[in-house]
Design an enzyme around this catalytic site. Sequence first.
Site, short mmCIF file in Angstrom:
data_model
loop_
_atom_site.label_atom_id
_atom_site.label_comp_id
_atom_site.label_asym_id
_atom_site.label_seq_id
_atom_site.Cartn_x
_atom_site.Cartn_y
_atom_site.Cartn_z
N ASP A 179 -16.05 40.37 -9.14
CA ASP A 179 -16.52 39.54 -8.01
C ASP A 179 -16.01 40.05 -6.66
O ASP A 179 -16.77 40.15 -5.70
CB ASP A 179 -16.07 38.08 -8.20
N SER A 186 -28.54 36.46 -13.85
CA SER A 186 -27.97 37.64 -14.49
C SER A 186 -28.84 38.21 -15.61
O SER A 186 -28.98 39.44 -15.71
CB SER A 186 -26.56 37.35 -15.00
N THR A 229 -19.23 33.12 -16.41
CA THR A 229 -19.47 32.45 -15.13
C THR A 229 -18.97 31.01 -15.19
O THR A 229 -18.32 30.60 -16.15
CB THR A 229 -20.96 32.57 -14.71
N LYS A 286 -14.48 31.05 -15.83
CA LYS A 286 -13.80 32.28 -15.39
C LYS A 286 -12.28 32.18 -15.48
O LYS A 286 -11.61 33.14 -15.89
CB LYS A 286 -14.19 32.62 -13.95
N ALA A 324 -14.59 31.21 -6.31
CA ALA A 324 -15.22 32.24 -5.46
C ALA A 324 -14.31 32.56 -4.28
O ALA A 324 -14.13 33.73 -3.91
CB ALA A 324 -16.59 31.76 -4.99
N1 NAP Z 1 -22.85 35.29 -4.59
C1 NAP Z 1 -22.12 35.34 -5.67
O1 NAP Z 1 -22.10 36.33 -6.42
C2 NAP Z 1 -21.27 34.17 -6.00
C3 NAP Z 1 -20.20 34.31 -6.90
C4 NAP Z 1 -19.42 33.20 -7.16
C5 NAP Z 1 -19.72 31.98 -6.55
N2 NAP Z 1 -20.77 31.90 -5.69
C6 NAP Z 1 -21.09 30.63 -5.03
O2 NAP Z 1 -19.93 30.16 -4.36
C7 NAP Z 1 -19.89 28.74 -4.39
C8 NAP Z 1 -18.53 28.26 -4.88
O3 NAP Z 1 -18.36 28.67 -6.23
P1 NAP Z 1 -16.97 28.47 -7.00
O4 NAP Z 1 -17.08 29.20 -8.27
O5 NAP Z 1 -15.82 28.75 -6.09
O6 NAP Z 1 -17.00 26.90 -7.28
P2 NAP Z 1 -15.75 25.94 -7.49
O7 NAP Z 1 -14.59 26.67 -8.06
O8 NAP Z 1 -16.29 24.74 -8.18
O9 NAP Z 1 -15.34 25.51 -5.99
C9 NAP Z 1 -16.22 24.76 -5.21
C10 NAP Z 1 -15.73 24.77 -3.77
O10 NAP Z 1 -16.70 24.06 -2.97
C11 NAP Z 1 -16.03 22.96 -2.30
N3 NAP Z 1 -16.94 21.84 -2.13
C12 NAP Z 1 -17.73 21.28 -3.08
N4 NAP Z 1 -18.44 20.26 -2.55
C13 NAP Z 1 -18.07 20.16 -1.25
C14 NAP Z 1 -18.45 19.31 -0.18
N5 NAP Z 1 -19.37 18.36 -0.35
N6 NAP Z 1 -17.89 19.53 1.03
C15 NAP Z 1 -16.97 20.50 1.21
N7 NAP Z 1 -16.56 21.33 0.24
C16 NAP Z 1 -17.11 21.17 -0.98
C17 NAP Z 1 -14.86 22.64 -3.18
O11 NAP Z 1 -13.92 21.93 -2.43
P3 NAP Z 1 -12.89 20.89 -3.14
O12 NAP Z 1 -11.79 21.76 -3.72
O13 NAP Z 1 -12.45 20.05 -2.02
O14 NAP Z 1 -13.67 20.17 -4.20
C18 NAP Z 1 -14.41 24.05 -3.58
O15 NAP Z 1 -13.69 24.66 -2.53
C19 NAP Z 1 -21.06 28.29 -5.28
O16 NAP Z 1 -22.11 27.90 -4.47
C20 NAP Z 1 -21.42 29.54 -6.04
O17 NAP Z 1 -22.80 29.59 -6.36
C21 NAP Z 1 -21.54 32.96 -5.41
#
Ligand code: NAP
Length: 296
Positions: A120, A35, A80, A84, A148
């Site tokens: 988002d 960012s 972030t 959030k 996300a």
């Molecule tokens: N492109 C963009 O602008 C943008 C914006 C936001 C996020 N993202 C990306 O989206 C992803 C998720 O972000 P978030 O903010 O939602 O994170 P978060 O709230 O920490 O959630 C993580 C998610 O990933 C799952 N997970 C983690 N390790 C896993 C594994 N080994 N096997 C299966 N599922 C697994 C978790 O499942 P459990 O609940 O079972 O732990 C949960 O559903 C990240 O990679 C982030 O970089 C991208």
Amino acid sequence: MRPSGGEDPENEKDEERADLELLGILGYPLGHSLSPAMHNAALRERGIAGIYLPLEVPPPSLAGALEGLRHLPFRGANVTVPHKEAAFGLVDELAPSARKAGAVNTLQRRGGLLIGHNTDGAGFLASLAEADVDPAGRRVLILGAGGAARAVAAALVGAGAAELVLINRHAPRAQELAAELAEGGPVRAAVWEAMEEELGRAELLVNATCVGMHPRAGESPVEDLSALPQAAPVVDLVYNPRPTALLARARAMGHPVLDGLGMLVHQGALSFGIWFGEDGPVQVMRRAAVAALEAR
Ligand SMILES: NC(=O)c1ccc[n+]([C@@H]2O[C@H](COP(=O)([O-])OP(=O)(O)OC[C@H]3O[C@@H](n4cnc5c(N)ncnc54)[C@H](OP(=O)(O)O)[C@@H]3O)[C@@H](O)[C@H]2O)c1
């Protein structure tokens, strides 16, 4: 007290700084964030004298950091991971976008008050539109149930998806999120074991887990995509590496693919719009993000 300026060049510098637009991003850790590169490029492009700073804030300090922001001459900030959801409960006012997402990714400072927004979901939809993918009327399978997934699922409900199915490693989290979102549209949860069956029905697949993200780049949330109809686009919110293992596999099987960089750039451009009244320059921000990513 502010220095009074005068002949002292150091004080003159401070006077100049007072005219700078101050922006930043609150997260922890922040080493990964693209960012600052994106927003500083946008400020330059628009001829705005300002700076966008990485503001690393550990979770116990978030409330104090927000209180500081209320009193500092910041125009706004992004929020972030992992702040959030917590920011949602700490701002003075919530815009409808934040209420819908249940989280805040953009702070706007107005009259010493902090207004929480969320770009988002709209950023995700803009990235789909840019890739010519219309989610309206589609059955969408979302992997994940974190922040996300919540933002993307709420946006897809609003965009008229025919059905949303959430599958998460820890199933209760998907069930809770689906129950919450089901008030607004056709959302349900499924268990990981039903993956093949759900893939067979899907018309759009979205990975909203962090599986496959650097440094565990070889991993994919789904090993076997053969049940997914070939016309179904595959979207991975992860953008480092490019492509992810999931997208490389999907592309090899003939699916249209899209990574998370477009969402990142568009949510940033929309935040910029909240601060300055006109959305940020998307192509400039994208180039800056790609360059920062490649420089790592
Ligand atoms: N492109 C963009 O602008 C943008 C914006 C936001 C996020 N993202 C990306 O989206 C992803 C998720 O972000 P978030 O903010 O939602 O994170 P978060 O709230 O920490 O959630 C993580 C998610 O990933 C799952 N997970 C983690 N390790 C896993 C594994 N080994 N096997 C299966 N599922 C697994 C978790 O499942 P459990 O609940 O079972 O732990 C949960 O559903 C990240 O990679 C982030 O970089 C991208």
